[in-house]
Design an enzyme around this catalytic site. Structure first.
Site, mmCIF file in Angstrom:
data_model
loop_
_atom_site.group_PDB
_atom_site.id
_atom_site.type_symbol
_atom_site.label_atom_id
_atom_site.label_comp_id
_atom_site.label_asym_id
_atom_site.label_seq_id
_atom_site.Cartn_x
_atom_site.Cartn_y
_atom_site.Cartn_z
ATOM 1 N N TRP A 26 -9.434 -8.608 -14.172
ATOM 2 C CA TRP A 26 -8.450 -8.336 -13.130
ATOM 3 C C TRP A 26 -7.145 -8.124 -13.890
ATOM 4 C CZ3 TRP A 26 -3.796 -10.243 -11.328
ATOM 5 C CH2 TRP A 26 -3.428 -9.860 -10.035
ATOM 6 N N LYS A 57 -7.269 -10.653 7.188
ATOM 7 C CA LYS A 57 -8.619 -10.080 7.003
ATOM 8 C C LYS A 57 -8.550 -8.559 7.085
ATOM 9 C CE LYS A 57 -10.249 -12.761 5.643
ATOM 10 N NZ LYS A 57 -9.885 -14.106 5.478
ATOM 11 N N HIS A 111 11.721 -10.725 19.807
ATOM 12 C CA HIS A 111 12.825 -10.960 18.871
ATOM 13 C C HIS A 111 12.815 -9.968 17.712
ATOM 14 C CE1 HIS A 111 13.884 -14.479 21.135
ATOM 15 N NE2 HIS A 111 12.611 -14.838 21.124
ATOM 16 N N ARG A 121 -13.972 -12.236 -9.287
ATOM 17 C CA ARG A 121 -12.760 -12.673 -9.989
ATOM 18 C C ARG A 121 -11.997 -11.492 -10.580
ATOM 19 N NH1 ARG A 121 -13.009 -18.223 -11.152
ATOM 20 N NH2 ARG A 121 -11.407 -17.954 -12.725
ATOM 21 N N GLU A 152 -6.828 -7.109 3.940
ATOM 22 C CA GLU A 152 -7.632 -7.240 2.724
ATOM 23 C C GLU A 152 -8.759 -6.226 2.627
ATOM 24 O OE1 GLU A 152 -8.673 -11.440 3.408
ATOM 25 O OE2 GLU A 152 -8.569 -11.594 1.244
ATOM 26 N N CYS A 169 -10.133 -12.706 -13.452
ATOM 27 C CA CYS A 169 -10.918 -12.466 -14.657
ATOM 28 C C CYS A 169 -12.041 -13.505 -14.719
ATOM 29 C CB CYS A 169 -10.126 -12.561 -15.950
ATOM 30 S SG CYS A 169 -8.852 -11.323 -16.083
ATOM 31 N N LYS A 214 -10.861 -13.184 -6.108
ATOM 32 C CA LYS A 214 -11.060 -14.313 -5.208
ATOM 33 C C LYS A 214 -10.360 -15.576 -5.681
ATOM 34 C CE LYS A 214 -14.336 -16.401 -2.200
ATOM 35 N NZ LYS A 214 -13.576 -16.005 -1.012
ATOM 36 N N GLU A 233 -4.541 -15.005 10.380
ATOM 37 C CA GLU A 233 -5.773 -14.848 9.606
ATOM 38 C C GLU A 233 -6.431 -13.499 9.918
ATOM 39 O OE1 GLU A 233 -6.932 -16.270 7.149
ATOM 40 O OE2 GLU A 233 -9.070 -15.863 7.107
ATOM 41 N N ASN A 279 -9.052 -15.521 -19.920
ATOM 42 C CA ASN A 279 -8.581 -15.508 -18.535
ATOM 43 C C ASN A 279 -7.281 -16.302 -18.536
ATOM 44 O OD1 ASN A 279 -9.651 -17.640 -15.780
ATOM 45 N ND2 ASN A 279 -8.236 -15.965 -15.709
ATOM 46 N N GLY A 280 -6.192 -15.715 -17.999
ATOM 47 C CA GLY A 280 -4.940 -16.452 -17.974
ATOM 48 C C GLY A 280 -3.757 -15.534 -18.148
HETATM 49 C C1 F6R Z 1 -8.227 -14.438 2.088
HETATM 50 C C2 F6R Z 1 -8.431 -15.075 0.810
HETATM 51 C C3 F6R Z 1 -7.246 -15.571 0.077
HETATM 52 C C4 F6R Z 1 -7.471 -17.051 -0.275
HETATM 53 C C5 F6R Z 1 -6.323 -17.574 -1.153
HETATM 54 C C6 F6R Z 1 -6.476 -19.042 -1.447
HETATM 55 O O1 F6R Z 1 -9.408 -13.911 2.599
HETATM 56 O O2 F6R Z 1 -9.526 -15.213 0.361
HETATM 57 O O3 F6R Z 1 -6.084 -15.407 0.806
HETATM 58 O O4 F6R Z 1 -7.564 -17.757 0.911
HETATM 59 O O5 F6R Z 1 -6.290 -16.864 -2.351
HETATM 60 O O6 F6R Z 1 -7.679 -19.291 -2.097
HETATM 61 P P1 F6R Z 1 -8.274 -20.756 -2.192
HETATM 62 O O7 F6R Z 1 -8.620 -21.167 -0.821
HETATM 63 O O8 F6R Z 1 -9.449 -20.616 -3.095
HETATM 64 O O9 F6R Z 1 -7.199 -21.617 -2.778
#
Ligand code: F6R
Length: 591
Positions: free
Chosen positions: A71, A468, A487, A27, A471, A2, A586, A464, A97-98
């Site tokens: 969100w 990606k 395994h 957000r 996501e 949010c 994010k 990673e 937000n919260g």
């Molecule tokens: C992946 C991504 C999330 C963040 C995670 C931690 O592409 O963006 O997995 O890495 O939410 O976020 P930060 O680094 O802001 O603590």
């Protein structure tokens, strides 16, 4: 999660608020709304994106107001559940937000005393509680209301009685942007950059009264002063700059960012060993991509310095590790610096007496304020939900941190210096090969499941890569240690479930070749991502992407960039909303 914004000044608030809300859509963007005040309150909200709301061209006069981009956490995505919320008197308006854990009890109490609710959200209780306490002073009323809340919050409230916005925070961010005869409030700095680089980050417990020409901050009922900070980010840094997506722009920024990081010499950051023989090196914690950087950081630090390092998911670190281990430092990695789980876990470690270090991309963010020491990754604002440039910036920052420790082999620093200098140009060569990545990505996009494998320092890259893909392509992808395939995970592989194999240049190379052969023996398609010199792989794998060859500790940076390009182009070929993937925000500011 949010985004909330506020403006008070002489401009038309509607335009300012909508622009700021657009900047905060990373957000959350399930629904949105805004309220402005001329004489009475004008409020519009809808289960739509900010641009759609802006395109409606509604009449909303007024030079102060608040806005929200949501969100959803409590209550489905509907117009009724969109913010802002107005109390029964149509005067107190709030954006939140919260996560209010005790909202059900509060709602019941307020309903019993006659308040009528229009939504299923937790947030609406704040509007009614504030109204309950309002006797002409919004600072007092919001202050009393938030005392009753259990859970993290950032709230901005207004009342048409005064040209003033009142903000309260506890566990979620609000930044005040300072101007001349106008001021702004936002969950995050990118929303402010178009207007000002002078900001104040509110601290937990603060209540701020923001008028066009004054900002007053109260803590525990007393007027306090909070440091002004100047943010060095240019407004253009948050724009697409001609790229189709912010993610692609951010991927392409990496050579420049990495060049800047390696030019910066990391000073000594690890305190002396005060625990003697019981010491257990350092602990790295983070979530998501930041956790993957922690896993790589563990290997970098151990290989360079011999200092033992552990990596843990911040989301799983409930215990204060002090009961069993003494770490010389606990390092919290967070791009945003606002991730609630990482901040809470690092804070618990700090309270248990550990020395804490924040590695963050956002100056002044929560994690930087709670840790004893901050090391900035300096990747500039990252706006696309999927982490890209911040991840490789974390890897190179951790390498720099490793190099700043007493080294196992001092000569190693010299070997790495030349390779580091050449890294940005090598990275650029990968980014220039867009067609090779796009072609492999289109092939990947035809599958429903993908397994990414790696060993050693390439395991975090495989994890990673899978993250990606999940996501932004919504393809089910799993990262797996190559040695672990036998395994269990091997059972999933088939001609319709391919493997992306990340080949290293270190001692893991031979084992990776074995893993690829085992996979191929079962008719499983393989895309190998390997350094130049591994051309023979073309006889073994179905597809090969060759990357410039560098030091084994730097090769993962190049492999990560290739993984980002693959995920980006796969999502592009599937025509998905790359910068704002479904269900994701994010900055995850609730635990
Ligand atoms: C992946 C991504 C999330 C963040 C995670 C931690 O592409 O963006 O997995 O890495 O939410 O976020 P930060 O680094 O802001 O603590």
């Amino acid at each position: 999660m949010c985004g909330i914004v506020g403006y008070v000044g002489s401009r038309q608030a509607k335009t300012v608020l909508l622009g700021m809300m657009l900047r905060l859509e990373y957000r959350g963007y399930d629904s949105c709304g805004l309220a402005t005040v001329e004489t009475g309150v004008n409020l519009v909200k809808a289960a739509t994106r900010v641009q759609d709301l802006a395109d409606r061209g509604m009449e909303m006069p007024g030079t102060y107001g608040i806005g929200h981009t949501r969100w959803a956490s409590v209550g489905t995505v509907t117009q009724e559940n969109a913010h802002p919320f107005m109390a029964c008197d149509q005067a107190v308006v709030i954006a939140h937000n919260g996560n209010i854990k005790n909202f059900a009890e509060l709602k019941k109490r307020l309903e019993n005393s006659g308040h009528q609710f229009s939504s299923q959200t937790d947030s609406e209780v704040i509007a009614h509680l504030t109204e309950e306490y309002y006797q002409g002073d919004l600072v007092d009323a919001l202050g009393k209301a938030v005392k009753e809340l259990d859970g993290p919050f950032a709230v901005i409230a207004l009342h048409p009685d005064n040209r003033r916005l009142v903000a309260a925070v506890n566990g979620c961010p609000i930044v005040i942007g300072l101007g001349e005869g106008e001021n702004w409030l936002a969950s995050d700095v990118p929303a402010l950059l178009e207007y000002t680089g002078r900001v104040i980050h509110l601290e937990d417990g603060d209540i701020a009264a923001v008028e066009a020409d004054s900002v007053k901050i109260y803590a525990k009922g007393r007027l306090v002063s909070r440091a002004n900070q100047t943010i060095g980010w240019a407004p253009e840094a948050v724009a697409r700059a001609g790229y189709q997506h912010l993610m692609l722009k951010e991927i392409h920024e990496q050579p420049r960012i990495i060049r800047n990081i390696i030019q910066r010499k990391q000073s000594a950051w690890l305190p002396g060993d005060s625990f003697g023989e019981t010491t257990c090196g350092v602990l790295l914690i983070g979530c998501g991509s930041s956790y993957h950087a922690c896993l790589a950081g563990k290997i970098l630090i151990e290989r360079l310095s011999g200092i033992q390092a552990n990596a843990e998911l911040a989301t799983e670190l409930f215990d204060v590790t002090g009961s069993t281990r003494r770490y010389r430092a606990v390092i919290g990695l967070s791009q945003s610096g606002e991730t609630a789980d990482t901040c809470a876990a690092l804070d618990r470690q700090r309270q248990a007496g550990f020395y804490t270090v924040a590695v963050s991309n956002v100056p002044g963010s929560r994690i930087t304020r709670l840790a004893e020491q901050t090391i900035l990754t300096d990747a500039g604002p990252e706006m696309s939900v999927a982490a890209t440039k911040s991840f490789t910036a974390q890897l190179v920052t951790l390498l720099n941190m490793g190099l700043a420790l007493p080294l196992k082999e001092p000569k190693r620093a010299l070997d790495l210096t030349g390779e580091l200098r050449a890294l940005p140009a090598r990275l650029q060569r990968i980014l220039d090969r867009e067609d090779a990545h796009a072609s492999a990505a289109r092939w990947l996009a035809s599958f429903k499941n993908i397994i990414c494998i790696g060993r050693g320092i390439f395991l975090p890259i495989a994890l990673e890569c899978a993250l990606k893909l999940k996501e932004i392509t919504y393809i089910h992808a799993e990262g797996c240690a190559a040695g672990e395939l036998k395994h269990g995970t091997l059972a999933l592989l088939s001609p319709v479930t391919p493997v992306i194999a990340f080949m290293g240049t270190d001692e893991t190379r031979a084992q990776m070749l074995t893993a690829i052969r085992e996979v191929k023996a079962r008719g499983v398609p393989v895309l190998a991502i390997a350094p130049e010199g591994e051309e023979d792989l073309e006889d073994l794998a179905d597809r090969v992407i060759l990357l410039p060859r560098t030091d084994p500790l730097l090769q993962p940076v190049l492999a990560a960039a290739a993984a980002q390009m693959l995920a980006y182009h796969a999502a592009l070929s599937l025509n998905l909303p790359i910068d704002n993937p479904r269900n994701l925000a994010k900055s995850v500011t609730v635990e």
